[in-house]
Enzyme design. Structure first.
Site, PDB file in Angstrom:
ATOM      1  N   SER A 699       0.639  -1.283  -0.028  1.00 31.18           N
ATOM      2  CA  SER A 699      -0.231   0.036   0.022  1.00 31.18           C
ATOM      3  C   SER A 699       0.819   1.283   0.374  1.00 31.18           C
ATOM      4  O   SER A 699       0.553   2.368  -0.315  1.00 31.18           O
ATOM      5  CB  SER A 699      -1.009   0.471   0.906  1.00 31.18           C
ATOM      6  OG  SER A 699      -0.318   0.272   2.382  1.00 31.18           O
ATOM      7  N   LYS A 742      -6.133   4.237   8.504  1.00 28.63           N
ATOM      8  CA  LYS A 742      -5.615   4.893   7.551  1.00 28.63           C
ATOM      9  C   LYS A 742      -6.388   6.519   7.786  1.00 28.63           C
ATOM     10  O   LYS A 742      -5.354   7.233   7.913  1.00 28.63           O
ATOM     11  CB  LYS A 742      -4.785   4.798   6.386  1.00 28.63           C
ATOM     12  CG  LYS A 742      -4.303   3.824   5.782  1.00 28.63           C
ATOM     13  CD  LYS A 742      -4.568   3.141   4.887  1.00 28.63           C
ATOM     14  CE  LYS A 742      -3.342   1.601   5.049  1.00 28.63           C
ATOM     15  NZ  LYS A 742      -2.987   1.262   4.108  1.00 28.63           N
TER      16      LYS A 742
END
Ligand code: ADP
Length: 808
Positions: A699, A742
């Site tokens: 990611s 996140k």
């Protein structure tokens, strides 16, 4: 006596200092090795490659010394026994140690100690030849086993070099032993008609313990205890099989002398057996409406978790059985997993017990040790049942993701047996050695991540994710739950301390960086302690203060609310002393108590040069922002990666570089000498700070591209943008996990824009409204879009694109 193969011991021997008895030549004993010195010896002399058979140690009796681990070598007994190590068994429980089986060969005398560290080695002189010893091993073994009071004596025998001398010393011992046996026999006869139970215990005590007037009382007490124990066994509601075992064991116990180590073992065992809640349970009470109210009262937010827990309870109520998946709450620390577990127990009216599994790597932690072990005990499940005293508690299996594995068996396998409804009505702890029915226990598990839960266990569980909290949620939780709880624990009242919401927010943003509220809670604890001191000081002063002191307003003066000061401050009759006015925790007080803030915003500073970009990472502790840094230098096209993300990150980095190289012209990216061949004469160093888990490596793809694009273009990345997304070689952006955590991390860090993969757009729904309002989101399907959003004014130089698809 023939002299076949006399044993010649080496002239230098490593010395094993033992205080567990004296090893005499020809006898064998087990000795436990746990001092640093002896452990070192075993490791380097016995376990490192050399064959055991050829290894001879010098065994020196050493008076039991509480500081046996002390650095300095204690004064050594000059005579010892050379011994052959026959077996080494290692164990980590309860602390690292080895058990050695050693056989004595012959005696030696220390001529000179050659070295002391890490274990002593001495030059020795052999004192006797092996064949000089008549075959009287048995007697020697018996001597070796003499209890501690004969310790000194046994050492003297060891020291008696001539045979004659040795006989002289041993004979009184033997005579004494024979006397003892005679006495035993006599007493047996004498008491034959008496209660048989006592016979076996009393006479032996009389012999082994030097008589003391008080002992009879003790014996009577012990006797009474045994009778009580027997009665308890008779009246206990334990299942038949367990009952049989108990009856057998108590019979054995009655025949056993108390001085035998096994006596205590058996007695402990029986005491546990009668204490266990074989048939004792609490009555469940379940009212779903009341449960909902209780869960809501105890916990702010976490709607998804509360909803699922209520469903689970409702199904249980209707079906009236416990078969079905085990609930497993997965989320960062401090988000209330344990606390919800406790509430479940409360709503059901059940006992609650937490079993910490973090770091457990021995299956006997779960399933107990067999009773043949010295110091054996039941596993945590049976222990838990003993603690709660009922057979239907709620057991919270904490941190199932942190189970370890070791030579001592796989604890996950044992846990599986505990959780399996087909098997757990017959759970057999090794210590109990009879089955205990666990089917009424309600198990709930918690974990920080599912990644490390053993698959077989995972299969048994229903995972409920518990995400971290937003700042606003934390403020609410703090004021509704944490602060009131802390005040109560510290004996403070709102009349004594006030913590305004802005202060709480300050603590959240500048003193903690976490997904849950655990550190936040601790900070409140620290504040309460500091205030408690002030208040107590004030009360103390109040008792002996004269009025002039009060005018000085010592103690908590600087935090006193101006408007809370009583009007009559100068009125000596109802003088309000500091403790009666709330102490206001403002930023100054905060700094006094907690020290300077730990997390100041440093984002813009760190992004003040090309080659830095902010990525978003997922960790078991919640989301985190991470600064990816790149630099280039003269070289041969090497890529260096530092930080902790390993191979996965390496792949992303290679993908990123390849994509940038193939698009260098399009974006006007050049190396230091102006060439589009970016790696020509150039090395690249990429650094990822520690934190994210390896699994999350991909990611960071978009962040690496952005960071390198900045490095090769010399342009700064916007300091208020964070990003996440996996990339392909062709420049597409693929979806990633953990979006909510996140995004919350970006919000916590005060960033303004978040770039996420387009295919993650649906995940934005989970994000609380206020966070969505504060942030703008760019959903990108290809790297062009990422770069355009990450640099002020877009990245493609020639054809500047229109406005970006800033959504939500
Ligand atoms: P975990 O088990 O997830 O590590 P805990 O249950 O130990 O976390 O929670 C830590 C502390 O925070 C506890 O005092 C708990 O009551 C409190 N807490 C956490 N979340 C909430 C919430 N949503 N509402 C009220 N208190 C909470």
């Amino acid at each position: 006596m023939s002299s076949v193969n006399p044993i010649q011991i080496p002239s230098r021997l490593p010395l094993l200092l033992t205080h567990e008895g004296v090893l005499l030549p020809g006898s064998t004993m087990r000795t436990s090795v746990d001092s640093a010195r002896n452990l070192q010896l075993v490791r380097s002399r016995l376990l490192k490659g050399t064959s055991l058979q050829s290894t001879i140690l010098g065994v020196i009796p050493n008076t039991p010394d509480p500081a046996s681990d002390a650095q300095d070598l204690p004064p050594l007994h000059r005579i010892g026994t050379a011994a052959l190590a026959v077996q080494v068994v290692g164990s980590n429980w309860p602390k690292p140690h080895y058990t050695l089986l050693i056989t004595g060969l012959c005696r030696f005398q220390i001529v000179q100690v050659l070295k002391e560290k890490p274990y002593p080695v001495a030059e020795v002189e052999q004192l006797d030849r092996l064949e000089e010893f008549p075959n009287t091993c048995k007697t020697r073994e018996e001597l070796g086993e003499l209890s501690e009071q004969f310790y000194k004596y046994a050492v003297q025998i060891l020291d008696a070099v001539s045979l004659e001398e040795r006989f002289k010393m041993t004979i009184p011992l033997l005579v004494r032993q024979i006397e003892g046996l005679k006495l035993l026999q006599k007493t047996r006869k004498h008491k034959q008609d008496d209660d048989k139970r006592v016979i076996a215990i009393r006479p032996i005590r009389r012999i082994t313990h030097i008589p003391g007037a008080l002992e009879d009382e003790d014996e009577d007490e012990d006797h009474d205890d045994i009778v009580m124990l027997e009665k308890k066994i008779r009246t206990s509601s334990m299942p038949e099989q367990a009952h049989k075992v108990c009856v057998k064991e108590i019979k054995r116990l009655k025949k056993m002398p108390q001085s035998m180590p096994e006596y205590a073992l058996t007695r402990n065992y029986l005491e546990l057996m009668v204490e266990l809640p074989w048939n004792k349970s609490t009555t469940d009470r379940l009212d779903i409406r009341a449960a909902r109210i209780l869960l809501d009262n105890d916990h702010y937010a976490m709607e998804k978790l509360k909803k699922r827990v209520l469903e689970y309870l409702a199904v249980r109520q209707l079906k009236n059985n416990l078969k079905g998946p085990i609930l497993c709450f997965v989320g960062p620390p401090g988000v209330g997993k344990t606390s919800v577990g406790r509430s479940v127990a409360k709503t059901l009216g059940r006992e609650f017990h937490r079993i910490a599994l973090g770091g457990v790597c021995d299956q006997s932690d779960i399933r107990g040790h067999r009773r043949t072990y010295v110091g054996s005990m039941p596993g945590r499940i049976i222990n838990g049942l003993k603690t709660v005293g009922v057979n239907n508690p709620v057991f919270l299996l904490d941190e199932v993701d942190k189970l370890g594995k070791s030579l001592q068996g796989d604890p996950a396998a044992a846990l599986l047996e505990v959780l399996d409804p087909e098997q757990n009505h017959n759970f057999t702890d090794h210590y109990l050695n009879v089955a205990f029915d666990l089917s009424q226990v309600l198990f709930i598990a918690t974990a920080n991540t599912t990644a490390t839960i053993p698959p077989a266990l995972l299969d048994r569980m229903e995972i409920i994710q518990v995400p971290g909290y937003t700042q606003e949620e934390k403020v609410e939780i703090a004021h509704r739950h944490l602060i009131p709880k802390q005040l109560e624990q510290h004996g403070l009242t709102p009349q004594q301390i006030q913590i305004p919401q802005v202060t709480t927010l300050d603590i959240i943003t500048r003193y903690t960086r976490e997904a849950g509220v655990r550190s936040l809670d601790r900070k409140f604890g620290a504040i309460c302690r500091a205030v408690a001191v002030k208040v107590a000081e004030g009360q103390h002063k109040e008792a002996k203060l004269d009025h002039s002191d009060v005018a000085e307003g010592e103690g908590c003066k600087e935090h006193i609310l101006e408007d809370a000061k009583p009007e009559s401050i100068n009125d000596t009759t109802d003088l309000a002393l500091p403790p009666e006015m709330p102490i206001l925790i403002d930023f100054h007080a905060l700094k006094d108590i907690l020290g300077p803030p730990m997390y100041e915003m440093e984002v813009s500073e760190r992004l003040s040069q090309p080659g830095v970009a902010i990525g978003l990472a997922w960790t078991p502790l919640g989301g985190e922002i991470m600064f990816v840094e790149a630099s280039r230098m003269d070289g041969e096209g090497q890529l260096t990666l530092t930080g902790q993300l390993g191979d996965v990150m390496k792949e992303s980095a290679h993908l990123a570089i390849s994509w940038l190289r193939s698009n260098a012209k399009k974006y006007h990216l050049t190396n230091a000498s102006g060439s589009f061949d970016l790696l020509d004469n150039t090395d690249i160093h990429l650094h990822f700070p520690a934190g994210a888990v390896t699994k999350d490596g991909p990611s960071a793809g978009v962040t690496i591209v952005t960071c390198l694009a900045s490095l090769f273009s010399g342009r700064l990345v916007r300091s208020d943008v964070a990003m996440t997304g996996e990339i392909t070689l062709r420049g597409l952006v693929l979806p990633v996990g953990g979006i909510k955590d996140k995004v919350l991390a970006a919000h916590r860090a005060g960033l303004k824009q978040v770039i996420i993969p387009q295919r993650n757009e649906k995940d934005l729904e989970e994000i609380p409204g206020n966070v969505r309002q504060d942030l703008s989101f760019v959903t990108a399907s290809c790297l062009d879009e990422v770069l355009n959003a990450a640099f002020d004014g877009g990245f493609i130089v020639k054809t500047r694109p229109g406005l970006l698809n800033s959504k939500l």
